[in-house]
Motif scaffolding. Sequence first.
Motif, PDB file in Angstrom:
ATOM      1  N   SER A 145       0.728  -1.043   0.070  1.00  0.00           N
ATOM      2  CA  SER A 145      -0.001  -0.032   0.059  1.00  0.00           C
ATOM      3  C   SER A 145       1.022   1.444  -0.216  1.00  0.00           C
ATOM      4  O   SER A 145       0.443   2.226  -0.594  1.00  0.00           O
ATOM      5  N   THR A 146       2.118   1.310   0.798  1.00  0.00           N
ATOM      6  CA  THR A 146       3.013   2.369   0.741  1.00  0.00           C
ATOM      7  C   THR A 146       3.395   2.479  -0.926  1.00  0.00           C
ATOM      8  O   THR A 146       3.424   3.733  -1.020  1.00  0.00           O
ATOM      9  N   ILE A 147       3.761   1.558  -1.375  1.00  0.00           N
ATOM     10  CA  ILE A 147       4.505   1.886  -2.733  1.00  0.00           C
ATOM     11  C   ILE A 147       3.366   2.232  -3.656  1.00  0.00           C
ATOM     12  O   ILE A 147       3.738   3.175  -4.277  1.00  0.00           O
ATOM     13  N   SER A 148       2.118   1.748  -3.591  1.00  0.00           N
ATOM     14  CA  SER A 148       1.145   2.090  -4.637  1.00  0.00           C
ATOM     15  C   SER A 148       0.755   3.529  -4.241  1.00  0.00           C
ATOM     16  O   SER A 148       0.554   4.296  -5.183  1.00  0.00           O
ATOM     17  N   ALA A 149       0.627   3.992  -2.974  1.00  0.00           N
ATOM     18  CA  ALA A 149       0.141   5.404  -2.795  1.00  0.00           C
ATOM     19  C   ALA A 149       1.464   6.154  -3.126  1.00  0.00           C
ATOM     20  O   ALA A 149       1.182   7.416  -3.583  1.00  0.00           O
ATOM     21  N   ILE A 181      -2.395  18.234 -21.626  1.00  0.00           N
ATOM     22  CA  ILE A 181      -3.483  18.571 -20.617  1.00  0.00           C
ATOM     23  C   ILE A 181      -3.980  17.282 -20.522  1.00  0.00           C
ATOM     24  O   ILE A 181      -4.595  17.126 -19.259  1.00  0.00           O
ATOM     25  N   LEU A 182      -4.319  16.337 -21.340  1.00  0.00           N
ATOM     26  CA  LEU A 182      -4.935  15.075 -21.280  1.00  0.00           C
ATOM     27  C   LEU A 182      -4.156  14.272 -20.258  1.00  0.00           C
ATOM     28  O   LEU A 182      -4.846  13.525 -19.434  1.00  0.00           O
ATOM     29  N   VAL A 183      -2.898  14.475 -20.545  1.00  0.00           N
ATOM     30  CA  VAL A 183      -2.151  13.484 -19.494  1.00  0.00           C
ATOM     31  C   VAL A 183      -2.206  14.044 -18.191  1.00  0.00           C
ATOM     32  O   VAL A 183      -2.538  13.279 -17.041  1.00  0.00           O
ATOM     33  N   ALA A 184      -2.330  15.181 -17.834  1.00  0.00           N
ATOM     34  CA  ALA A 184      -2.565  15.804 -16.722  1.00  0.00           C
ATOM     35  C   ALA A 184      -4.006  15.416 -15.774  1.00  0.00           C
ATOM     36  O   ALA A 184      -4.054  15.367 -14.762  1.00  0.00           O
ATOM     37  N   LEU A 185      -4.984  15.361 -16.816  1.00  0.00           N
ATOM     38  CA  LEU A 185      -6.142  14.980 -16.428  1.00  0.00           C
ATOM     39  C   LEU A 185      -6.423  13.327 -16.173  1.00  0.00           C
ATOM     40  O   LEU A 185      -6.772  13.095 -15.097  1.00  0.00           O
ATOM     41  N   LEU A 186      -5.807  12.607 -16.885  1.00  0.00           N
ATOM     42  CA  LEU A 186      -6.341  11.074 -16.955  1.00  0.00           C
ATOM     43  C   LEU A 186      -5.102  10.673 -16.238  1.00  0.00           C
ATOM     44  O   LEU A 186      -5.654   9.378 -15.585  1.00  0.00           O
ATOM     45  N   ALA A 187      -3.959  10.840 -16.134  1.00  0.00           N
ATOM     46  CA  ALA A 187      -2.895   9.972 -15.468  1.00  0.00           C
ATOM     47  C   ALA A 187      -3.220   9.890 -13.984  1.00  0.00           C
ATOM     48  O   ALA A 187      -3.132   8.698 -13.470  1.00  0.00           O
ATOM     49  N   LEU A 193      -7.179   4.922  -9.790  1.00  0.00           N
ATOM     50  CA  LEU A 193      -8.136   3.706  -9.693  1.00  0.00           C
ATOM     51  C   LEU A 193      -7.370   2.456  -9.626  1.00  0.00           C
ATOM     52  O   LEU A 193      -7.706   1.654  -8.862  1.00  0.00           O
ATOM     53  N   ILE A 194      -5.954   2.555  -9.917  1.00  0.00           N
ATOM     54  CA  ILE A 194      -5.165   1.252  -9.697  1.00  0.00           C
ATOM     55  C   ILE A 194      -5.093   1.120  -8.324  1.00  0.00           C
ATOM     56  O   ILE A 194      -5.014   0.048  -7.425  1.00  0.00           O
ATOM     57  N   GLN A 195      -4.535   2.285  -7.527  1.00  0.00           N
ATOM     58  CA  GLN A 195      -3.967   2.238  -6.123  1.00  0.00           C
ATOM     59  C   GLN A 195      -5.515   1.761  -5.434  1.00  0.00           C
ATOM     60  O   GLN A 195      -5.302   0.741  -4.507  1.00  0.00           O
ATOM     61  N   MET A 196      -6.598   2.196  -5.661  1.00  0.00           N
ATOM     62  CA  MET A 196      -7.946   1.904  -4.775  1.00  0.00           C
ATOM     63  C   MET A 196      -8.299   0.384  -5.067  1.00  0.00           C
ATOM     64  O   MET A 196      -8.531  -0.147  -4.247  1.00  0.00           O
ATOM     65  N   ALA A 197      -7.953  -0.083  -6.221  1.00  0.00           N
ATOM     66  CA  ALA A 197      -8.222  -1.501  -6.646  1.00  0.00           C
ATOM     67  C   ALA A 197      -7.250  -2.418  -5.848  1.00  0.00           C
ATOM     68  O   ALA A 197      -7.522  -3.516  -5.532  1.00  0.00           O
ATOM     69  N   ILE A 198      -6.031  -1.989  -5.829  1.00  0.00           N
ATOM     70  CA  ILE A 198      -4.970  -2.915  -5.076  1.00  0.00           C
ATOM     71  C   ILE A 198      -5.423  -2.753  -3.609  1.00  0.00           C
ATOM     72  O   ILE A 198      -5.400  -3.707  -2.653  1.00  0.00           O
ATOM     73  N   GLY A 261     -17.776   1.816  -5.523  1.00  0.00           N
ATOM     74  CA  GLY A 261     -17.254   1.146  -6.851  1.00  0.00           C
ATOM     75  C   GLY A 261     -15.720   1.387  -7.100  1.00  0.00           C
ATOM     76  O   GLY A 261     -15.033   1.151  -6.015  1.00  0.00           O
ATOM     77  N   LEU A 262     -15.499   1.871  -8.071  1.00  0.00           N
ATOM     78  CA  LEU A 262     -14.027   2.024  -8.665  1.00  0.00           C
ATOM     79  C   LEU A 262     -13.364   2.921  -7.697  1.00  0.00           C
ATOM     80  O   LEU A 262     -12.197   3.121  -7.654  1.00  0.00           O
ATOM     81  N   PHE A 263     -14.093   3.954  -7.181  1.00  0.00           N
ATOM     82  CA  PHE A 263     -13.413   5.065  -6.559  1.00  0.00           C
ATOM     83  C   PHE A 263     -13.259   4.682  -5.025  1.00  0.00           C
ATOM     84  O   PHE A 263     -13.107   5.886  -4.150  1.00  0.00           O
ATOM     85  N   SER A 264     -13.508   3.581  -4.347  1.00  0.00           N
ATOM     86  CA  SER A 264     -13.399   3.235  -3.088  1.00  0.00           C
ATOM     87  C   SER A 264     -12.297   2.531  -2.888  1.00  0.00           C
ATOM     88  O   SER A 264     -11.742   1.620  -3.446  1.00  0.00           O
ATOM     89  N   THR A 265     -11.517   2.816  -1.611  1.00  0.00           N
ATOM     90  CA  THR A 265     -10.202   2.459  -0.988  1.00  0.00           C
ATOM     91  C   THR A 265     -10.734   0.929  -0.457  1.00  0.00           C
ATOM     92  O   THR A 265      -9.917   0.223  -0.099  1.00  0.00           O
ATOM     93  N   HIS A 266     -11.947   0.721  -0.052  1.00  0.00           N
ATOM     94  CA  HIS A 266     -12.337  -0.284   0.622  1.00  0.00           C
ATOM     95  C   HIS A 266     -13.761  -1.055  -0.128  1.00  0.00           C
ATOM     96  O   HIS A 266     -14.328  -0.511  -0.744  1.00  0.00           O
TER      97      HIS A 266
END
Length: 282
Positions: A145-149, A181-187, A193-198, A261-266
């Motif tokens: 969790s530390t690495i992902s955060a 700009i797209l990178v700044a918004l989407l990255a 999303l990946i961190q929360m899924a982990i 859903g996707l935006f939940s840490t738990h």
Amino acid sequence: MFANWLKTSILMAAIVALFGVIGGFVGGKSGMLLALLFGGAMNVFAYWFSDKMVLKMYNAREVDASSAPQFYGMVRELAQRAGLPMPRVYLIDEGQPNAFATGRNPDNAAVAATSGILQLLSAREIRGVMAHELAHVRHRDILISTISATMAGAISALANFAVFFGGRDSEGRPSNPLAGILVALLAPLAASLIQMAISRAREFEADRGGAEICGDPNALADALAKIDAYARGIPMAPAEAHPETAQMMIMNPLSGGGIAGLFSTHPATAERVARLRAMGRG
């Protein structure tokens, strides 16, 4: 169990790859290399010092067999059942019922519980909660969790850098400003999303491991149901000030926890409880 570990491994690889791709966009091939080196340095720092930082954020005070004999003795008994070294034990003077584990490895682990959780739950339920936290220690989830955060935060920083300085293609030439700009918004969104899924995958696995350690899946199920009913109505100031630490808790401590859903840490509490009840019946 294997499926959860495989999912976590894939997600960890994805967030590291995303970090390298964003670094490549900002600075070409050399930018990708520098990004990965920077990310590695951040992870080393987080690995060694994150536990001290988090415990200080929550004003946690260490207790022992003299100052909290029942709670300390419970953790010691569970650690022995789990085959773990005795962790440092902390109490946090907060009314919200919650708990977390931290530390870079089982030999340097700490578990913490709020005064609110000790007042709300029965001894049997507290035992289930602390077994859950020790399962995190045994699975080395704190490191994951530390690495992902850390990586998610670094990706956001790189994305912001792309807004002001633009990006580079593989030949080092400036790229389209709109791409920056797209990178700044989407990255940052993708990284979150990946961190929360982990985080969700590791919570399910800690529930399973905690139930095995304490030998009573229904105790943890009862505890989760009670915490979920009370935690939302009691704010926790340190968590609101440091929302990046929310993923560490046994239950989301943030008052604005309506995003699911996707935006939940738990995972959804109902699903966690249902899985534990099924273990109890089995």
